[in-house]
Design an enzyme around this catalytic site. Structure first.
Site, mmCIF file in Angstrom:
data_model
loop_
_atom_site.group_PDB
_atom_site.id
_atom_site.type_symbol
_atom_site.label_atom_id
_atom_site.label_comp_id
_atom_site.label_asym_id
_atom_site.label_seq_id
_atom_site.Cartn_x
_atom_site.Cartn_y
_atom_site.Cartn_z
ATOM 1 N N GLY A 1 5.100 3.024 1.551
ATOM 2 C CA GLY A 1 6.198 3.395 0.650
ATOM 3 C C GLY A 1 5.673 3.775 -0.711
ATOM 4 O O GLY A 1 4.475 3.957 -0.886
ATOM 5 N N SER B 1 0.835 -1.200 0.000
ATOM 6 C CA SER B 1 0.000 0.000 0.000
ATOM 7 C C SER B 1 0.861 1.238 0.000
ATOM 8 O O SER B 1 2.028 1.203 0.368
ATOM 9 C CB SER B 1 -0.902 0.007 1.221
ATOM 10 O OG SER B 1 -0.077 0.181 2.365
ATOM 11 N N LYS B 2 0.245 2.336 -0.422
ATOM 12 C CA LYS B 2 0.901 3.633 -0.472
ATOM 13 C C LYS B 2 1.468 4.015 0.882
ATOM 14 O O LYS B 2 2.488 4.659 0.964
ATOM 15 C CB LYS B 2 -0.140 4.686 -0.842
ATOM 16 C CG LYS B 2 -0.105 5.120 -2.277
ATOM 17 C CD LYS B 2 -0.980 6.345 -2.410
ATOM 18 C CE LYS B 2 -1.398 6.510 -3.860
ATOM 19 N NZ LYS B 2 -2.381 7.526 -4.061
ATOM 20 N N ARG B 3 0.730 3.624 1.922
ATOM 21 C CA ARG B 3 1.117 4.055 3.264
ATOM 22 C C ARG B 3 2.523 3.593 3.637
ATOM 23 O O ARG B 3 3.212 4.241 4.378
ATOM 24 C CB ARG B 3 0.102 3.565 4.302
ATOM 25 C CG ARG B 3 -0.811 4.678 4.773
ATOM 26 C CD ARG B 3 -1.961 4.130 5.560
ATOM 27 N NE ARG B 3 -2.821 3.308 4.720
ATOM 28 C CZ ARG B 3 -3.220 2.097 5.024
ATOM 29 N NH1 ARG B 3 -2.838 1.535 6.139
ATOM 30 N NH2 ARG B 3 -4.006 1.433 4.212
#
Ligand code: GLU
Length: 483
Positions: free
Chosen positions: A258, A254-256
């Site tokens: 990296g 997920s974006k969170r």
């Protein structure tokens, strides 16, 4: 032999996700390996998710990665248009066929009724909300009247209850779903746009796609697609669902945690060869422990049979390592071009350096860097005299008599008729001997003077690259500044 035609079918969300790059890459490799065609199709029928410039971004990220498509928007081809929003009449035409043969039906239920139905089903603790087929019982007359009166409607897939939906998947083997768990999926929305399921199946068929290779998150959609293929009496393509990408803690990537956009990696200075190599190994290996691949080697080795089922962990350390490996295998000219680009975006952009000068830096630093940027960040002193001197190294190596000793060395250097590497080395050795000190007493201060740092390539390599005049100037400055 069957003609291999595969597609990458992203929805234009604004950027190319690394998972998308993996899907695109596997499709591309499979096509190239089998003399097939690689097609780009843009699935842009969800108007709420439309993002300006997204298609251009996608195409440029694919191009940067080296994934040339044979057919698609811009590239063209005999099966276009390749943007689903330009194919709306095709879906309308096809859904009529399904209505005619009873595989799809009009549904006039209001959003309020559907919401209520959902609430009731939730109260009953049903595993998932499903449409109750109420509109399936409408007579032809009722349907026609509703349409005439402009009552809004959707068109739904008529899923037959109590059936097993079975299909083969190259990665997962035989896959089975119960039709009772499948909702009467909307095929055409009230705005006349198709949903993903209808558009995807119609296009895969009309574009003669032989293999559907996509991420595992689409596996639960596949039974609906299979029902559609059967309803149209079309041959199903071969399916291959690629394993999920996971963070090191095995949660879904997920974006969170990296960067997930290909663009982020490009901006960070990763080489496209390294990113492609890295992404290729997320769920595939050739059956040995080989990890370094260039694109041609990937094309030669890739097979869907060797894609594994279990989630693939996104390990940034490996990506860094691959970047260094790819950089090391590049020719001097290739690195020179990359370094020049990098310099243009650096704090030294207003200086100019000759190719000859840069090539010497490349030779000295090549084994010490993992990124092209590091030619600059790890040895800024090649581009500008040091602005400061590493404090700890000054403490350790600059003693009371260092200044006077270095001054003697400076004059020896100045007197050198032959400023070759051996000449400098010899001058330092004989000065140390004359002063009765170890060579280190001169080498460390010399390094600090010319580079401001305590580590780097051999000090005589640095001196040779800077040249005699610059070296003398830097020693003078250091003698003045370091007390
Ligand atoms: N439009 C879907 C996506 O965004 C395509 C899935 C598929 O390949 O069928 O990934």
């Amino acid at each position: 032999m069957e003609k291999i035609r595969v597609r990458f079918a992203p929805s234009p969300t604004g950027y190319l996700h690394v998972g998308g790059l993996r899907t695109a890459l596997y499709n591309f490799l499979f096509a190239r390996r089998n003399n097939g065609k690689f097609i780009l199709r843009i699935e842009d029928t969800d108007r709420n998710r439309y993002v300006e410039g997204a298609v251009e971004n996608l195409i440029s990220a694919l191009k940067w990665s080296g994934l040339e498509f044979d057919e698609g928007p811009v590239a063209g081809g005999n099966f276009g248009p390749y943007m689903q929003s330009e194919r709306l009449d095709i879906y309308q035409e096809h859904v009529k066929e399904l209505i005619k043969n009873g595989s799809a039906y009009y549904c006039f239920c209001t959003p309020e009724r559907l919401e209520k139905l959902k609430e009731e089903q939730q109260k009953q603790k049903l595993p998932q909300a499903k449409y109750d087929k109420q509109c399936l019982t409408l007579s032809k007359n009722e349907i026609e009247t509703n349409i005439r009166n402009n009552v809004p409607f959707v068109i739904r897939l008529n899923v037959e209850p109590n059936k097993k939906i079975i299909f083969d998947d190259i990665v997962r083997g035989k896959v089975e779903f119960e039709s009772n768990n499948i909702d009467d999926q909307v095929l055409i929305k009230s705005d006349g746009y198709p949903t993903y399921h209808l558009a995807n199946v119609v296009d895969d068929h009309l574009m003669q796609i032989s293999h559907v290779i996509r991420g595992e998150e689409w596996l639960s959609s596949t039974p609906k697609h299979v029902i559609l293929y059967d309803a149209f009496k079309w041959e199903r393509p071969t399916f291959a669902h690629l394993p999920l990408l996971l963070n090191p803690d095995r949660s879904k990537l997920s974006k969170r945690q990296g960067d997930v956009a290909v663009e982020d990696y490009r901006v960070k200075g990763f080489l496209k060869e390294a990113l492609v190599n890295f992404v290729a190994l997320l769920g595939w290996n050739a059956g040995d422990d080989k990890e370094f691949y260039n694109m041609n080697e990937l094309i030669d080795s890739f097979s869907l049979e060797r894609v594994n089922k279990s989630g693939a962990v996104f390990d940034l350390e490996k990506l860094n390592w691959l970047n260094a490996e790819h950089l090391r295998r590049k020719t001097q000219e290739e690195i020179l071009a990359l370094l020049k680009d990098e310099l243009k975006n650096s704090e030294f952009s207003h200086f100019s350096f000759s190719d000859e000068y840069l090539v010497q830096i490349i030779s000295a630093m090549k084994e010490r860097v993992s990124f092209v940027k590091e030619f600059i960040t790890k040895s800024p002193y090649f581009f500008d005299p040091p602005k400061f001197y590493e404090e700890a190294a000054v403490q350790k190596n600059w003693k009371d008599d260092t200044g006077s000793q270095l001054k003697i060395l400076r004059d020896e250097f100045a007197a050198l008729a032959d400023p070759s590497k051996e000449g400098f080395e010899h001058a330092l050795a004989s000065t140390a001997e004359k002063l009765g000190i170890g060579k280190g007493k001169l080498i460390h201060p010399l390094r600090l003077s010319v580079s401001g740092m305590s580590t780097g390539p051999g000090v005589f390599d640095i001196v040779m690259i800077l040249g005699k005049e610059e070296t003398l100037k830097r020693i003078d400055t250091a003698l003045e500044k370091i007390k």
